[in-house]
Design a protein around this motif. Structure first.
Motif, PDB file in Angstrom:
ATOM      1  N   ILE A  65       0.842  -1.197   0.000  1.00 32.50           N
ATOM      2  CA  ILE A  65       0.000   0.000   0.000  1.00 32.50           C
ATOM      3  C   ILE A  65       0.884   1.257   0.000  1.00 32.50           C
ATOM      4  O   ILE A  65       1.977   1.248   0.558  1.00 32.50           O
ATOM      5  N   CYS A  66       0.428   2.305  -0.645  1.00 32.34           N
ATOM      6  CA  CYS A  66       1.179   3.566  -0.687  1.00 32.34           C
ATOM      7  C   CYS A  66       0.878   4.380   0.575  1.00 32.34           C
ATOM      8  O   CYS A  66      -0.111   4.117   1.265  1.00 32.34           O
ATOM      9  N   PRO A  67       1.703   5.367   0.892  1.00 33.25           N
ATOM     10  CA  PRO A  67       1.465   6.180   2.093  1.00 33.25           C
ATOM     11  C   PRO A  67       0.104   6.876   2.099  1.00 33.25           C
ATOM     12  O   PRO A  67      -0.548   6.952   3.135  1.00 33.25           O
ATOM     13  N   THR A  68      -0.342   7.355   0.954  1.00 33.79           N
ATOM     14  CA  THR A  68      -1.635   8.049   0.894  1.00 33.79           C
ATOM     15  C   THR A  68      -2.776   7.117   1.274  1.00 33.79           C
ATOM     16  O   THR A  68      -3.622   7.456   2.104  1.00 33.79           O
ATOM     17  N   CYS A  69      -2.782   5.921   0.682  1.00 31.86           N
ATOM     18  CA  CYS A  69      -3.840   4.958   1.004  1.00 31.86           C
ATOM     19  C   CYS A  69      -3.727   4.475   2.445  1.00 31.86           C
ATOM     20  O   CYS A  69      -4.736   4.274   3.116  1.00 31.86           O
ATOM     21  N   HIS A  70      -2.503   4.308   2.928  1.00 29.66           N
ATOM     22  CA  HIS A  70      -2.321   3.845   4.303  1.00 29.66           C
ATOM     23  C   HIS A  70      -2.827   4.894   5.288  1.00 29.66           C
ATOM     24  O   HIS A  70      -3.451   4.548   6.296  1.00 29.66           O
ATOM     25  N   ASN A  71      -2.605   6.162   4.991  1.00 28.64           N
ATOM     26  CA  ASN A  71      -3.127   7.225   5.854  1.00 28.64           C
ATOM     27  C   ASN A  71      -4.651   7.265   5.832  1.00 28.64           C
ATOM     28  O   ASN A  71      -5.280   7.617   6.831  1.00 28.64           O
ATOM     29  N   LYS A  72      -5.258   6.906   4.707  1.00 34.25           N
ATOM     30  CA  LYS A  72      -6.722   6.834   4.642  1.00 34.25           C
ATOM     31  C   LYS A  72      -7.235   5.668   5.492  1.00 34.25           C
ATOM     32  O   LYS A  72      -8.288   5.764   6.117  1.00 34.25           O
ATOM     33  N   GLU A  73      -6.482   4.566   5.496  1.00 35.56           N
ATOM     34  CA  GLU A  73      -6.856   3.403   6.302  1.00 35.56           C
ATOM     35  C   GLU A  73      -6.684   3.680   7.794  1.00 35.56           C
ATOM     36  O   GLU A  73      -7.403   3.147   8.611  1.00 35.56           O
ATOM     37  N   HIS A  74      -5.663   4.487   8.135  1.00 32.46           N
ATOM     38  CA  HIS A  74      -5.330   4.771   9.528  1.00 32.46           C
ATOM     39  C   HIS A  74      -5.199   6.275   9.769  1.00 32.46           C
ATOM     40  O   HIS A  74      -4.110   6.778  10.010  1.00 32.46           O
TER      41      HIS A  74
END
Length: 101
Positions: A65-74
């Motif tokens: 997962i990319c940082p942008t998507c990971h920040n959306k997840e968490h």
């Protein structure tokens, strides 16, 4: 500030993480599902580690997962939820020129 789980420094996790990134060709899987190609540098537990410790190293429960998507997840790990109450929106009302139509 929350401390990093020691699990993420273990040899088993680092080996599994490397496998998943290679398996997914270092591409963000959520972006890929939306038709976008983005480089991934993180491995995400689909079912959270805290709730499902038995799936910690289960490759079926892991995705790159990319940082942008990971920040959306968490959002709690990043800037958190954005407060939209102070956001101003300018609304412009327009009408067609009746003389031209």
């Amino acid at each position: 500030m929350k401390k990093v789980n020691p699990f993420y420094k273990s040899k088993e996790w680092l080996r599994c993480r490397k496998f998943v990134l290679n398996r997914d060709h270092y591409l963000c899987q959520p972006c890929l599902r939306r038709g976008k190609i983005t480089t991934a540098n993180t491995v995400h537990h689909i079912k959270p580690l805290e709730d499902y410790p038995g799936l910690a190293l289960d490759e079926e429960n892991l995705e790159s997962i990319c940082p942008t998507c990971h920040n959306k997840e968490h959002p709690e790990k990043g800037r958190g939820k954005v407060n939209h109450t102070n956001t101003r929106v300018t609304v412009i009302q327009s009408r067609a020129n009746e003389e031209v139509c």
